[in-house]
Design an enzyme around this catalytic site. Sequence first.
Site, PDB file in Angstrom:
ATOM      1  N   PRO A   1      -2.769   2.204  -4.525  1.00 10.04           N
ATOM      2  CA  PRO A   1      -1.685   1.268  -4.218  1.00 10.04           C
ATOM      3  C   PRO A   1      -1.577   0.205  -5.299  1.00 10.04           C
ATOM      4  O   PRO A   1      -2.586  -0.217  -5.886  1.00 10.04           O
ATOM      5  CB  PRO A   1      -2.125   0.634  -2.887  1.00 10.04           C
ATOM      6  CG  PRO A   1      -3.161   1.546  -2.332  1.00 10.04           C
ATOM      7  CD  PRO A   1      -3.839   2.167  -3.513  1.00 10.04           C
ATOM      8  N   LYS A   2      -0.359  -0.226  -5.571  1.00  8.96           N
ATOM      9  CA  LYS A   2      -0.139  -1.357  -6.473  1.00  8.96           C
ATOM     10  C   LYS A   2       0.051  -2.595  -5.606  1.00  8.96           C
ATOM     11  O   LYS A   2       1.064  -2.735  -4.922  1.00  8.96           O
ATOM     12  CB  LYS A   2       1.084  -1.129  -7.358  1.00  8.96           C
ATOM     13  CG  LYS A   2       1.311  -2.251  -8.358  1.00  8.96           C
ATOM     14  CD  LYS A   2       2.535  -2.014  -9.201  1.00  8.96           C
ATOM     15  CE  LYS A   2       2.696  -3.131 -10.232  1.00  8.96           C
ATOM     16  NZ  LYS A   2       2.832  -4.462  -9.636  1.00  8.96           N
ATOM     17  N   TRP A   3      -0.930  -3.480  -5.622  1.00  8.93           N
ATOM     18  CA  TRP A   3      -0.921  -4.659  -4.755  1.00  8.93           C
ATOM     19  C   TRP A   3      -0.120  -5.792  -5.396  1.00  8.93           C
ATOM     20  O   TRP A   3      -0.140  -5.976  -6.609  1.00  8.93           O
ATOM     21  CB  TRP A   3      -2.350  -5.115  -4.484  1.00  8.93           C
ATOM     22  CG  TRP A   3      -3.191  -4.041  -3.891  1.00  8.93           C
ATOM     23  CD1 TRP A   3      -4.092  -3.240  -4.541  1.00  8.93           C
ATOM     24  CD2 TRP A   3      -3.190  -3.609  -2.526  1.00  8.93           C
ATOM     25  NE1 TRP A   3      -4.657  -2.351  -3.668  1.00  8.93           N
ATOM     26  CE2 TRP A   3      -4.120  -2.552  -2.423  1.00  8.93           C
ATOM     27  CE3 TRP A   3      -2.510  -4.017  -1.391  1.00  8.93           C
ATOM     28  CZ2 TRP A   3      -4.376  -1.902  -1.222  1.00  8.93           C
ATOM     29  CZ3 TRP A   3      -2.761  -3.377  -0.196  1.00  8.93           C
ATOM     30  CH2 TRP A   3      -3.678  -2.327  -0.117  1.00  8.93           C
TER      31      TRP A   3
ATOM     32  N   ASP B   1       4.020  -2.740  -3.160  1.00 10.23           N
ATOM     33  CA  ASP B   1       4.717  -2.951  -4.419  1.00 10.23           C
ATOM     34  C   ASP B   1       4.969  -1.651  -5.165  1.00 10.23           C
ATOM     35  O   ASP B   1       5.937  -1.517  -5.901  1.00 10.23           O
ATOM     36  CB  ASP B   1       3.896  -3.906  -5.282  1.00 10.23           C
ATOM     37  CG  ASP B   1       4.664  -4.391  -6.495  1.00 10.23           C
ATOM     38  OD1 ASP B   1       5.901  -4.412  -6.436  1.00 10.23           O
ATOM     39  OD2 ASP B   1       4.031  -4.739  -7.492  1.00 10.23           O
TER      40      ASP B   1
END
Length: 334
Positions: free
Chosen positions: A19-21, A168
């Site tokens: 995941p892109k945090w 994101d």
Amino acid sequence: MEARSVDEIPVGDGWQYEPKWDGFRCIAFRDREQVYLQSKNGQPLARYFPDVADATAALPAKQFVLDGELVIPVGGALSFDELQLRLHPAASRVQKLVKAHPASYIVFDLLAENGESYLKKSLSERRQLLEKFARSNFRSSKNVRLSPATTELRIASEWFNKAGGDLDGIIAKLLNAPYASGERTAAVKVKQIRTADCVVGGFRYARGTRLLGSLLLGLYGEDGLLHHVGFTSAFKASERSALTKKFEALKKPPGFTGNAPGGPSRWSTDRTGEWEPVDPRVAVEVAYDHFTGGRFRHGTKFLRWRPDKAPRQCTMDQVEHREGKSLALLRASM
């Protein structure tokens, strides 16, 4: 890092997906009693995130270097605005913010441990070492968490459905690549494409010319007022003369009836107050990455004119009240 849209995600056996945090990148160093938090451009962060520094110091391991993302959950969703508030010069103010909304550190890489560097090891090796490190150190910590990872595209795609609009994007990384700081040629950032229909409430001339430089965008709030939310400016040079004539013919105050350009804002520049109001009759569709603090965080990408859209249909509910569920991905990774 190269950015692509979700439908361009790289596929194959050689990729890992994470995941892109929506947070601040942070490398955490610990050498026994000493803890140092560093931003991606080398700036110290511990004074702004003492809660994360304390949580890092409380881990059982005594020597390590971690790579991850600082985030602040508020009401079950991640708040970038709260992260920015932490960058305050007064320690007393930072402590108040810490008590109100504690930060978390989401870890996605292990760079060194007990004096041994892992920088030249492949991502697949480092991930195995990180998961082992997390089992021994993260279970007792509320503020330090392991970021999930998968080699299955199906699972990565499901993250978007599970996390809603709060996620994101996804980072795709080559499994056989060593760690590389700075420009990361072995990683691809895959972002969600978000769009909104907005009303043009004004425009700015390009600096030093009388040609249109950017359109100022607005959305109608529940109060019935048109609020300034950002801008779009990616127009071809061949289009700017015609656009200038089009919007100069629409000049009419006030343009925005609610929040208008020129008010106090963290995004203010020397040209914030220089703009021309227009009759809010033109609707446009734009693509954007984030909507925080009542406006688009960055400039938007113009997609198309919307002559079929009534300006009053361009409302805040397109971008607000997004259901934040990305923290559920952390629970699933435990």
